[in-house]
Scaffold this motif. Structure first.
Motif, short mmCIF file in Angstrom:
data_model
loop_
_atom_site.label_atom_id
_atom_site.label_comp_id
_atom_site.label_asym_id
_atom_site.label_seq_id
_atom_site.Cartn_x
_atom_site.Cartn_y
_atom_site.Cartn_z
N TYR A 124 0.83 -1.20 0.00
CA TYR A 124 0.00 0.00 0.00
C TYR A 124 0.87 1.25 0.00
O TYR A 124 0.66 2.17 -0.79
N LEU A 125 1.85 1.30 0.89
CA LEU A 125 2.72 2.46 0.96
C LEU A 125 3.41 2.71 -0.38
O LEU A 125 3.47 3.85 -0.85
N GLN A 126 3.93 1.66 -0.99
CA GLN A 126 4.59 1.83 -2.28
C GLN A 126 3.62 2.31 -3.35
O GLN A 126 3.95 3.16 -4.16
N ARG A 127 2.40 1.77 -3.33
CA ARG A 127 1.41 2.15 -4.35
C ARG A 127 1.03 3.63 -4.26
O ARG A 127 0.73 4.24 -5.26
N ILE A 128 1.09 4.19 -3.03
CA ILE A 128 0.76 5.61 -2.88
C ILE A 128 2.01 6.50 -2.92
O ILE A 128 1.96 7.68 -2.58
N GLY A 129 3.13 5.92 -3.35
CA GLY A 129 4.34 6.70 -3.55
C GLY A 129 5.19 6.92 -2.31
O GLY A 129 6.04 7.80 -2.29
N GLN A 130 4.98 6.09 -1.29
CA GLN A 130 5.76 6.19 -0.06
C GLN A 130 6.73 5.02 0.04
O GLN A 130 6.57 4.01 -0.64
N SER A 131 7.70 5.16 0.91
CA SER A 131 8.65 4.08 1.15
C SER A 131 8.02 2.99 1.99
O SER A 131 7.27 3.29 2.92
N GLN A 132 8.35 1.73 1.68
CA GLN A 132 7.91 0.65 2.56
C GLN A 132 8.66 0.78 3.87
O GLN A 132 9.73 1.38 3.94
N VAL A 133 8.08 0.22 4.94
CA VAL A 133 8.67 0.37 6.27
C VAL A 133 9.08 -0.95 6.90
O VAL A 133 9.77 -0.97 7.91
N LEU A 134 8.64 -2.07 6.31
CA LEU A 134 8.96 -3.37 6.91
C LEU A 134 9.91 -4.20 6.05
O LEU A 134 10.54 -5.12 6.54
N GLY A 135 10.01 -3.89 4.78
CA GLY A 135 10.96 -4.58 3.91
C GLY A 135 10.46 -5.92 3.41
O GLY A 135 11.20 -6.90 3.39
N THR A 136 9.21 -5.95 2.95
CA THR A 136 8.64 -7.21 2.44
C THR A 136 8.53 -7.23 0.92
O THR A 136 8.24 -8.26 0.35
N GLN A 137 8.76 -6.09 0.28
CA GLN A 137 8.54 -5.98 -1.17
C GLN A 137 9.88 -5.84 -1.89
O GLN A 137 10.70 -5.00 -1.52
N ALA A 148 14.07 -0.81 -2.50
CA ALA A 148 13.90 0.64 -2.57
C ALA A 148 12.56 1.00 -3.21
O ALA A 148 12.11 0.31 -4.11
N PRO A 149 11.95 2.06 -2.73
CA PRO A 149 12.33 2.82 -1.55
C PRO A 149 11.91 2.11 -0.26
O PRO A 149 10.83 1.54 -0.19
N TYR A 150 12.77 2.17 0.72
CA TYR A 150 12.58 1.42 1.97
C TYR A 150 13.10 2.27 3.12
O TYR A 150 14.28 2.58 3.18
N GLU A 151 12.23 2.64 4.03
CA GLU A 151 12.57 3.42 5.21
C GLU A 151 12.95 2.43 6.31
O GLU A 151 12.13 2.06 7.15
N ARG A 152 14.20 1.97 6.30
CA ARG A 152 14.67 0.91 7.20
C ARG A 152 14.66 1.31 8.68
O ARG A 152 14.51 0.46 9.54
N LYS A 153 14.85 2.58 8.96
CA LYS A 153 15.05 2.99 10.35
C LYS A 153 13.77 3.23 11.13
O LYS A 153 13.80 3.32 12.35
#
Length: 184
Positions: A124-137, A148-153
């Motif tokens: 969902y986050l990626q589809r709306i142009g945001q970074s993923q936050v859990l790293g599953t995609q 990428a894009p992935y907000e790892r922290k």
């Protein structure tokens, strides 16, 4: 006053136990199970015809939506299966609905639905142009996996582990495996 509070607490905990027992005893829809099995089977063929699969997915999503709207989905299994159907949808709304369905599955006793909840949130986050936050995609670029894009922290690995998401080298290895590359 203290006695009243204790009685209230006991009543609430008894009600919660009763609700939990009812949730675990809800019948599973045979039709929803069949839709899920077909969805998974269609993805296990060697050469996927993506145009055909997308058309079949649309039919499965429509029927699943009909079952959902009619109140036919009752069990954690039903919501777990429905989450997988909607995660394969093309829109942000499909992914958001899949996330909500996965949360319902967890509430109804399917604790293993936490992974699909994480994956659908990232999609969902990626589809709306945001970074993923859990790293599953993962996306494959020249046989290399990229998240990428992935907000790892934002989310610590300890939380990812609780949710069943690989961390560190295991996350990298999974991405490489999905992209047909062996790790070094």
């Amino acid at each position: 006053m203290i006695r009243s509070l204790a009685l209230f607490a006991l009543t609430c905990s008894g009600a919660a136990l009763s609700i939990e027992t009812q949730q675990l005893e809800r019948p599973t829809s045979g039709e929803m199970t069949a839709i899920f099995k077909e969805d998974q089977r269609a993805r296990q063929v060697e050469n996927v015809d993506w145009a055909k699969l997308e058309a079949e997915d649309a039919v499965r999503r429509k029927r699943t939506r009909d079952l959902l709207d009619a109140g036919e989905l009752k069990s954690g299994n039903d919501y777990f299966h429905a989450a997988f159907i909607f995660q394969h949808g093309p829109t942000a709304e499909d992914h958001l609905l899949a996330h909500v369905l996965a949360m319902a599955a967890i509430k109804l006793g399917r604790e293993d639905a936490s992974w699909i909840a994480t994956a659908t949130l990232d999609r969902y986050l990626q589809r709306i142009g945001q970074s993923q936050v859990l790293g599953t995609q993962y996306q494959c670029e020249n046989d290399r996996a990229s998240m990428a894009p992935y907000e790892r922290k934002l989310v610590p690995d300890s939380v990812r582990e609780i949710l069943g998401v690989p961390v560190g080298k295991a996350q990298e290895d999974l991405g490489n495996m999905l992209c047909g590359r062996t790790s070094n």
